[in-house]
Design a protein around this motif. Structure first.
Motif, PDB file in Angstrom:
ATOM      1  N   LEU A 145       0.817  -1.212   0.000  1.00  0.00           N
ATOM      2  CA  LEU A 145       0.000   0.000   0.000  1.00  0.00           C
ATOM      3  C   LEU A 145       0.851   1.262   0.000  1.00  0.00           C
ATOM      4  O   LEU A 145       0.500   2.271  -0.616  1.00  0.00           O
ATOM      5  N   HIS A 146       2.010   1.217   0.682  1.00  0.00           N
ATOM      6  CA  HIS A 146       2.819   2.422   0.845  1.00  0.00           C
ATOM      7  C   HIS A 146       3.760   2.680  -0.328  1.00  0.00           C
ATOM      8  O   HIS A 146       4.455   3.690  -0.341  1.00  0.00           O
ATOM      9  N   TRP A 147       3.790   1.796  -1.316  1.00  0.00           N
ATOM     10  CA  TRP A 147       4.689   1.987  -2.449  1.00  0.00           C
ATOM     11  C   TRP A 147       4.243   3.134  -3.341  1.00  0.00           C
ATOM     12  O   TRP A 147       3.046   3.350  -3.546  1.00  0.00           O
ATOM     13  N   SER A 148       5.203   3.832  -3.912  1.00  0.00           N
ATOM     14  CA  SER A 148       4.917   4.925  -4.841  1.00  0.00           C
ATOM     15  C   SER A 148       4.556   4.367  -6.216  1.00  0.00           C
ATOM     16  O   SER A 148       4.782   3.186  -6.512  1.00  0.00           O
ATOM     17  N   ASN A 149       4.003   5.233  -7.064  1.00  0.00           N
ATOM     18  CA  ASN A 149       3.676   4.825  -8.435  1.00  0.00           C
ATOM     19  C   ASN A 149       4.927   4.368  -9.187  1.00  0.00           C
ATOM     20  O   ASN A 149       4.871   3.436  -9.994  1.00  0.00           O
TER      21      ASN A 149
END
Length: 473
Positions: A145-149
């Motif tokens: 969930l916390h990963w960037s695009n």
């Protein structure tokens, strides 16, 4: 035969699931296992992926583990040191991060992206053997969930280089909810999603309302994972061996690598059985080791760490103002019964969903999403974004004298809403207007002629990437 796939590539393992003719199933690898170790080794001059990389003589291989940690564009020094300590290859982090694989026969250099591509290629081969048609293998991926695009895009490129056609990337909590069909709940429900993998832990609270999902709270911990429990079990076995033979396996890197491998297998067996037998050939100085470990003994070994695994969930629950009625358990380490019961005891009145093997939950959710996308023929698969762009605001619909809350903020693309519309027989046309609040002006209007429709009729709204499609039937 329409087929699509879902993959969850974790730090420790990877799982592949398929959607075929409405049925979702997990595909076993060539060893017959339903999950594949996310481990790559250079053995001599040959690459080994999965179980072959994990087993055998670790001292003769150059091994990389937990590669996914360094696929995150925002990785930190703790991630770097964790991967380096758990692997047996050198990591260079000057202008660009590079792995140095060195064996007695050769030296090779590779990047985290190349390693991820090799794992996806292994899964692509498994998927290819599971279907008869030779069409493109369509895939939905899950990302933290916390990963960037940017980090998500790296996963997509690796999967595409391996041969897959990536339809979409969804978050791991969303995939977990999809696996249990929670998004189909008509009543509002709050769900605790607890994921414990090999080297990290995610706890989320998601709200499901009229089929729409929004993550209300989330905690990510990179210092919690099943590997620490495996290490405790390995240390216990090492002490038993030392006590009997007066030899210390902890002084030998080779011996501890063997011990960790067997302890991990033992931990998995104890998730389903009350005892497990450990036999390690030539653990140290040519001495074999044979031992039975009971589940009660294992639970006693890890008891001191249980509180630290529960703490993120306790913190999230205390900060949430609402009733949580369901718990979803996922991640390979959540197979441990003691952890399952401890998390369940935090919410005694909540329903614990654990019918799916925890390390298969996210892949199954991805496969279901892939199947849903196959069932939406009006969308060109080539036009799909490779990540979920959640709706940035509420959308309301008005018609006649009715106001309907159509989509909530945070709703993912391709969500659908069906409304039964009552209308007098003499009405020939109806205008449907879209608003960002019940009081705001309409920003879009669509008119339908309903003369030939049976009353009441259905209006279906589909959330696309940049618009809302309305249909009547």
């Amino acid at each position: 035969m329409a087929s699509a796939y879902g993959i969850h590539l974790g730090n420790s393992t990877a799982c592949l699931a398929s959607f075929t003719n409405g049925t979702i199933s997990v595909i076993a690898n060539d060893a017959g296992d339903r999950v594949t170790p996310a481990i790559i080794a250079l053995n001599g001059t040959e690459w080994e992926i999965g179980l072959p990389a994990k087993s055998g003589q670790a001292s003769s291989k150059s091994i990389i583990k937990h590669n996914k940690r360094l696929m995150n564009c925002d990785f930190n020094e703790d991630d770097l040191s964790y991967v380096e300590l758990s692997s047996s290859c050198q990591i260079q982090n000057d202008e660009k991060l590079v792995y140095e694989f060195q064996t007695s026969e050769t030296k090779l250099y590779s990047s985290p992206d190349n390693i991820a591509t090799k794992i996806y290629a292994k899964l692509f081969t498994i998927a290819s053997h599971s279907v008869k048609n030779e069409g493109d293998l369509k895939l939905v991926l899950a990302a933290p969930l916390h990963w960037s695009n940017e980090s998500r895009e790296r996963l997509v490129k690796c999967a595409e280089l391996a041969g897959f056609e990536v339809l979409q990337v969804i978050s791991e909590p969303a995939a977990a909810l999809l696996a249990y069909n929670i998004e189909e709940n008509l009543e509002d429900v709050n769900v605790l999603i607890y994921r414990l993998g090999g080297s990290s832990c995610d706890v989320s609270i998601a709200k499901v309302s009229a089929g729409f999902v929004s993550v209300e709270k989330n905690i990510f911990r990179s210092d919690l994972g099943g590997q620490y429990l495996t290490k405790d079990l390995a240390d216990f076995i090492a002490q038993e061996f030392k006590q009997k033979w007066k030899l210390d396996p902890q002084e030998s890197k080779r011996a501890m690598a063997k011990l960790l491998n067997h302890a991990d297998n033992c931990k998995n067996v104890l998730s389903t059985l009350n005892s497990a037998h450990v036999f390690i050939e030539s653990l140290l100085d040519g001495v074999d080791w044979s031992q039975n470990v009971s589940r009660a003994r294992f639970e006693n070994i890890i008891s001191s760490k249980i509180a630290s695994y529960v703490e993120p969930a306790e913190k999230l629950i205390q900060s949430f103002d609402g009733k949580i009625s369901k718990i979803v358990l996922c991640g390979g380490s959540m197979k441990i019964p003691k952890l399952q019961s401890t998390i369940a005891n935090l919410l005694p009145d909540a329903e614990v969903l654990s019918g799916i093997n925890p390390d298969e939950v996210i892949a199954i959710g991805c496969a279901k999403e892939a199947g849903l996308l196959l069932d939406v023929p009006e969308f060109s698969m080539n036009d799909l974004n490779t990540e979920v762009e959640f709706l940035g605001k509420d959308v309301y619909m008005k018609y006649l004298d009715q106001t309907v809350h159509l989509f909530k903020e945070g709703t993912p693309p391709f969500a659908q809403f069906v409304q039964s519309v009552e209308a007098e027989q003499e009405i020939k046309d109806i205008d449907f207007t879209l608003h960002t609040s019940p009081e705001s002006e309409a920003y879009a209007t669509e008119s339908f002629n309903i003369e030939n429709l049976k009353k009441p009729f259905s209006l279906k709204a589909t959330l696309q990437q940049s618009s809302i499609k309305l249909e009547v039937e």
